[in-house]
Design a protein around this motif. Structure first.
Motif, PDB file in Angstrom:
ATOM      1  N   SER A 217       0.844  -1.201   0.000  1.00 44.73           N
ATOM      2  CA  SER A 217       0.000   0.000   0.000  1.00 44.73           C
ATOM      3  C   SER A 217       0.874   1.244   0.000  1.00 44.73           C
ATOM      4  CB  SER A 217      -0.904   0.022   1.240  1.00 44.73           C
ATOM      5  OG  SER A 217      -0.099   0.062   2.428  1.00 44.73           O
TER       6      SER A 217
ATOM      7  N   GLN B 261       8.035  -0.876   6.410  1.00 44.27           N
ATOM      8  CA  GLN B 261       7.233   0.340   6.360  1.00 44.27           C
ATOM      9  C   GLN B 261       8.172   1.498   6.053  1.00 44.27           C
ATOM     10  OE1 GLN B 261       5.399   2.667   9.970  1.00 44.27           O
ATOM     11  NE2 GLN B 261       4.035   0.958   9.477  1.00 44.27           N
TER      12      GLN B 261
ATOM     13  N   ASN C  35       3.772   0.632   2.647  1.00 42.16           N
ATOM     14  CA  ASN C  35       3.957  -0.650   3.316  1.00 42.16           C
ATOM     15  C   ASN C  35       4.284  -1.742   2.302  1.00 42.16           C
ATOM     16  OD1 ASN C  35       3.008  -0.444   6.377  1.00 42.16           O
ATOM     17  ND2 ASN C  35       1.704   0.909   5.171  1.00 42.16           N
TER      18      ASN C  35
ATOM     19  N   TYR D 241      -2.664  -3.901   7.022  1.00 44.17           N
ATOM     20  CA  TYR D 241      -2.847  -2.556   6.483  1.00 44.17           C
ATOM     21  C   TYR D 241      -3.736  -1.722   7.406  1.00 44.17           C
ATOM     22  CZ  TYR D 241      -4.565   1.184   3.452  1.00 44.17           C
ATOM     23  OH  TYR D 241      -4.929   2.401   2.944  1.00 44.17           O
TER      24      TYR D 241
END
Length: 405
Positions: A191, A293, A311, A331
């Motif tokens: 993401s 991250q 991420n 997430y």
């Protein structure tokens, strides 16, 4: 008259105190950051997953610089960075993320167009001679987009605006070597989200390096103080600081229930460790056994920061339908934590930027890495001040209103 902002910063470091409030609010301090350390350093601007497809264009702004991140054609797929500036009249080439039509980056002002490597392709009626009047090959050679020195590491896009920083490979090597056991080749994008943080970028960096807040602000994650007591402060180079949390997930129900694949070379002992690093000035990276991250901080003003929050999971095995629920949960938890941080930082911008904000206290037990970050920032900023042509602030150059002619 009180001390100017730069003397306040210098005095705080001489006395080994936290940075004064002006470091987080003052427009002159921010302007000097923009002219010096944000240009001199290897500064991150985006993540590769933000320009995932050939021809993707991503305009980004960091301080007073407008840049364009470009994914090359299917032939090379290389990420390049240019100034977001048409070579004709200086119009921005893009103001939102988009895709180059037909492999062409076309200026919306006069339709000059460029290829994905930055070369000028066409300029309608360039010579105004009644025909199409295109520029000659020699003219086109001098009118391509202006490139920015760049590098991509672990999917993070870095730039060096001055062009004279040491080679990126040398700059990042200490962290690259340390993370060799968690190789970038195993990362898969999960993401990427964009935030506008209502706070100074340094507060966001300091929050990221602050393990002490994890059991308090993010109590829902189920990690108590026992998970952070073994914290180790680390400085890999003058530009790379961080904290390592060995055994962070030992006994954690979340970790026990996870079936997401881990980095393949991790031992059982290493599979409970969390590593957190700041690559000065603005790149934040957290590596866990099964994910990475990244936070890219793009300062916009003394009190506003644009943030890319990205991420990654590990290996193709993490992408299966059977793990969809776990991907979604990871997430969701990441967004929840980042939202909590963003809200906290917006409030802290007001309080920490007050004059009394400099009377806060960095503890020996918990804040050694933040102290290193603050000292590094102050050293680089003040060194930049010394290089200024007249070495005087704007306020010092203003005429004295009491003076008469």
């Amino acid at each position: 008259m009180g001390l100017n902002p730069f003397d306040q910063i210098r005095e705080s470091q001489d006395d080994e105190r936290p940075l004064p409030g002006v470091a987080y609010r003052d427009a002159e301090v921010f302007a000097l950051e923009a002219r010096t350390l944000l240009r001199d350093s290897w500064t991150s601007v985006a993540c590769g997953q933000n320009v995932a497809e050939p021809g993707d264009l991503l305009p980004v702004r960091i301080a007073d610089q407008s840049l364009l991140v470009v994914r090359g054609s299917e032939r090379d797929g290389e990420i390049r960075v240019f100034y977001n500036l048409c070579r004709h009249r200086g119009a921005p080439l893009a103001d939102t993320k988009c895709a180059a039509t037909g492999g062409r980056i076309t200026c919306p002002y006069h339709a000059w167009s460029y290829d994905l490597e930055g070369g000028l392709l066409a300029a309608p009626h360039f010579h105004r001679d009644g025909g199409d009047g295109q520029p000659t090959a020699e003219e086109r050679a001098d009118l391509g987009l202006l490139p920015v020195r760049s590098a991509v590491w672990r999917d993070i896009v870095f730039v060096n605006l001055t062009g004279d920083a040491r080679p990126f490979e040398d700059f990042i090597r200490p962290l690259d070597d340390l993370l060799a056991i968690c190789p970038a080749s195993e990362l898969r994008p999960l993401s990427s989200d964009e935030y506008e943080i209502q706070a100074n970028w340094k507060l966001a960096a300091e929050n990221f390096l602050d393990a002490y807040h994890l059991p308090v602000l993010h109590a829902q994650a189920g990690i108590g103080f026992g998970g952070i007591l073994p914290m180790e402060n680390i400085q890999l180079s003058p530009d790379i600081v961080g904290v390592i949390l060995p055994g962070f997930y030992e006994g954690s129900q979340v970790q026990a229930e996870s079936t997401l694949p881990r980095f393949s070379a991790l031992s059982d002992d290493e599979a409970a460790t969390v590593e957190v690093y700041a690559v000065f000035p603005n790149t934040l990276i957290l590596v866990e056994p099964e994910d990475q991250q990244v936070i890219v901080l793009r300062p916009q003003s003394a009190a506003v920061t644009h943030e890319t929050f990205a991420n990654y999971l590990v290996s193709d095995a993490s992408q299966t339908e059977a793990l969809a629920k776990e991907r979604d949960e990871l997430y969701r938890e990441a967004i929840e934590i980042n939202d909590q941080d963003a809200s906290l930082l917006a409030g802290q911008q007001l309080t920490r930027a007050m004059d009394v904000g400099g009377k806060t206290h960095l503890t020996q037990a918990w804040d050694q890495t933040n102290r290193r970050f603050q000292r590094l920032w102050a050293q680089r900023l003040l060194a930049g001040l010394e290089r200024e042509p007249r070495n005087r602030t704007v306020s010092e150059r203003r005429p004295d209103p009491s003076r008469t002619l």
